[in-house]
Design an enzyme around this catalytic site. Structure first.
Site, mmCIF file in Angstrom:
data_model
loop_
_atom_site.group_PDB
_atom_site.id
_atom_site.type_symbol
_atom_site.label_atom_id
_atom_site.label_comp_id
_atom_site.label_asym_id
_atom_site.label_seq_id
_atom_site.Cartn_x
_atom_site.Cartn_y
_atom_site.Cartn_z
ATOM 1 N N GLY A 94 0.804 -1.407 -0.057
ATOM 2 C CA GLY A 94 0.141 0.029 -0.079
ATOM 3 C C GLY A 94 1.031 1.297 -0.107
ATOM 4 N N ASP A 315 0.736 -0.026 13.233
ATOM 5 C CA ASP A 315 1.098 -1.257 12.325
ATOM 6 C C ASP A 315 1.384 -2.431 13.516
ATOM 7 O OD1 ASP A 315 0.831 -0.514 10.063
ATOM 8 O OD2 ASP A 315 2.955 0.046 9.692
ATOM 9 N N ARG A 346 -7.367 -6.132 10.272
ATOM 10 C CA ARG A 346 -6.691 -6.665 11.396
ATOM 11 C C ARG A 346 -7.471 -6.853 12.719
ATOM 12 N NH1 ARG A 346 -0.939 -3.881 9.853
ATOM 13 N NH2 ARG A 346 -0.370 -5.411 8.318
ATOM 14 N N ARG A 387 1.868 -9.616 9.248
ATOM 15 C CA ARG A 387 1.901 -9.307 10.768
ATOM 16 C C ARG A 387 1.015 -10.122 11.374
ATOM 17 N NH1 ARG A 387 5.515 -5.036 10.172
ATOM 18 N NH2 ARG A 387 4.952 -3.291 8.981
HETATM 19 C C1 S3P Z 1 3.256 3.871 6.189
HETATM 20 C C2 S3P Z 1 1.941 4.434 6.884
HETATM 21 C C3 S3P Z 1 0.864 3.588 7.503
HETATM 22 C C4 S3P Z 1 1.423 2.233 8.002
HETATM 23 C C5 S3P Z 1 2.027 1.490 6.807
HETATM 24 C C6 S3P Z 1 3.196 2.461 6.200
HETATM 25 C C7 S3P Z 1 4.083 4.657 5.447
HETATM 26 O O1 S3P Z 1 -0.198 3.598 6.616
HETATM 27 O O2 S3P Z 1 0.351 1.549 8.337
HETATM 28 O O3 S3P Z 1 2.501 0.272 7.199
HETATM 29 O O4 S3P Z 1 5.171 4.316 5.199
HETATM 30 O O5 S3P Z 1 3.678 5.862 5.266
HETATM 31 P P1 S3P Z 1 -1.373 4.792 6.753
HETATM 32 O O6 S3P Z 1 -0.699 5.971 6.354
HETATM 33 O O7 S3P Z 1 -2.457 4.416 5.824
HETATM 34 O O8 S3P Z 1 -1.676 5.119 8.157
#
Ligand code: S3P
Length: 436
Positions: A94, A315, A346, A387
């Protein structure tokens, strides 16, 4: 691939877990957009960060490595990316998709972002909305899901965007698009989120302002290549912080862990639960705070998790739910609806596995209530979420029978070598292919 973990044991020794995933992604992105060479050490050679490397290679950036955590990126400058021949496949990541959407929104060429089954189901409207306001043209599937088709040749203008959710990915997408926009781009966030993008941009010589909670930058500057030492990922260390806390007789030293205050919610929450954690040798490396963390077994108690800590530990809840299952009394998490749109839902994934292991829990829309108790054994599903797999693996330290964790392949997205490192520290984990 599945894990089978014999019950009991304790965690002993010293370890450095792999590099921080968030910082690894950003090192490639900013290194590619910089002028000159960027040398990265401690880079996470996990599938997610490698998807980012592959995407920039596909856009004409020469990247050497990674080899033993070393990566050399020959930056092409803000205007130097080339049209990729095929859709860019972000796999399970993501972060890659959302941050790249910001960068691609400002390009002269069109592009398309795709991913694996999990990523294709994740919400992207959260980046489409602000990027569209900046002038980008992005087409997505129903419900704002990938694939994202990003038109080229649209000039972006700086806007101010009030983030509706605490998301570093959305913040970063806006700031990265802001590099290509006319004028000033800025965001406010409902709660502080990880600030690696801001810190790293400054490290590349790009000015980022922060006044009264407004984070902003002006487009049209340039980035200067630099050296980046990626600290060990606190999100990976979290499994061992919990493992040593719950397993009697444990004492572990985790080396060179990133302890950026926007990431240390897991330390604060475990400390509130009664964990025995000490930070040693605190230092700053390349603009990021780093420390060695000593953790010893301690009896944990259930708590109400303070809401302001939720984005700072977003996370780490799979691991923290295992701590809660081993704690005395009840742990209550609320205000964590973001957990529902991670690599899996989760809240649902963890609730199912905890129930299988005999831990009473109550699912809330935005959290979970867990009654600490005795963990039995059993077979848990991971919903292909790295995770979830690692959380249930360490749970076996306090279980009274074997735990079998199905579908563990995705552990390689963030923590290649988890099973061998964990075994070396005292977890009786064996790996089998699913038929085995
Ligand atoms: C991340 C931001 C978080 C986190 C992801 C990594 C990043 O997500 O959960 O594993 O590197 O900017 P969100 O920005 O959607 O909270």
């Amino acid at each position: 691939m599945e894990f089978r973990i014999a019950p009991g044991g304790s965690m002993q020794g010293e370890a450095r877990v792999p590099g921080d995933k968030s910082i690894s992604h950003r090192s490639v992105m900013l290194g590619a957009l910089a002028e000159g060479t960027t040398r990265v050490s401690g880079f996470l050679e996990g599938e997610d960060a490698l998807a980012t490397v592959a995407a920039f290679r596909a856009m004409g950036v020469n990247i050497e490595g990674p080899s033993r955590g070393a990566l050399t990126i020959h930056g092409v400058g803000l205007q130097g990316l080339q049209a990729p021949a095929d859709p860019l496949d972000m796999g399970n990541s993501g972060t890659s998709m959302r941050l790249l959407a910001g960068i691609l929104a400002g390009q002269q060429f069109a592009s398309e972002l795709v991913g694996d089954v999990s990523l294709m189901a994740r919400p992207m409207q959260r980046v489409i909305t602000p990027l569209t306001r900046m002038g980008a043209v992005i087409d997505a599937a129903d419900g704002g899901r990938p694939p994202l088709r990003i038109a080229g040749g649209n000039s972006l203008r700086g806007v101010h965007y009030d983030l509706p959710m605490a998301s570093a990915q959305v913040k970063s997408a806006v700031l990265l698009a802001g590099l290509f926009a006319d004028g000033h781009s800025s965001v406010t966030e409902p709660a502080p989120t990880r600030d690696h993008t801001e810190r790293m941009l400054r490290g590349f010589g790009y000015e980022v302002s922060r006044n009264n909670g407004v984070i902003g930058l002006r487009g049209g500057g340039s980035l200067r290549g630099c050296d980046i030492d990626v600290p060990a990922d606190i999100s990976s260390a979290a499994f061992f912080l919990v493992a040593a806390s719950i397993a009697p007789g444990s004492e572990l030293l985790l080396m060179h862990v990133g302890v950026n205050p926007t990431r240390t919610g897991v330390i604060n929450i475990l400390a509130l639960m009664g964990a025995d954690l000490e930070l040693h040798n605190e230092r700053e490396i390349g603009g990021e705070p780093v420390a060695d963390i000593l953790v010893r077994h301690a009896p944990l108690k259930g708590i109400e998790i303070p809401r302001e800590l939720v984005p700072l530990a977003i996370d780490e809840f799979p691991a923290l739910f295992i701590a809660a299952a081993c704690a005395e009394g009840r742990t209550v998490l609320r205000g964590a609806e973001e957990l529902r749109v991670k690599e899996s839902d989760r809240i649902a994934s963890m609730a199912e596995g905890l129930t299988t292991l005999g831990i009473h829990n109550e699912v809330l829309d935005d959290g979970l209530i867990i009654e600490g108790g005795t963990l039995g054994g059993g077979t848990v599903r991971t919903f292909h979420d790295h995770r979830i797999a690692m959380a249930f693996a360490v749970a076996a330290l306090r279980a009274n029978e074997e735990i079998r964790v199905l579908d563990c392949d995705h552990v390689a997205t963030s923590f290649p070598g988890f099973d061998s490192l964990a075994r070396g520290l005292g977890l009786s984990v064996t790996v089998r292919d699913d038929e085995g």
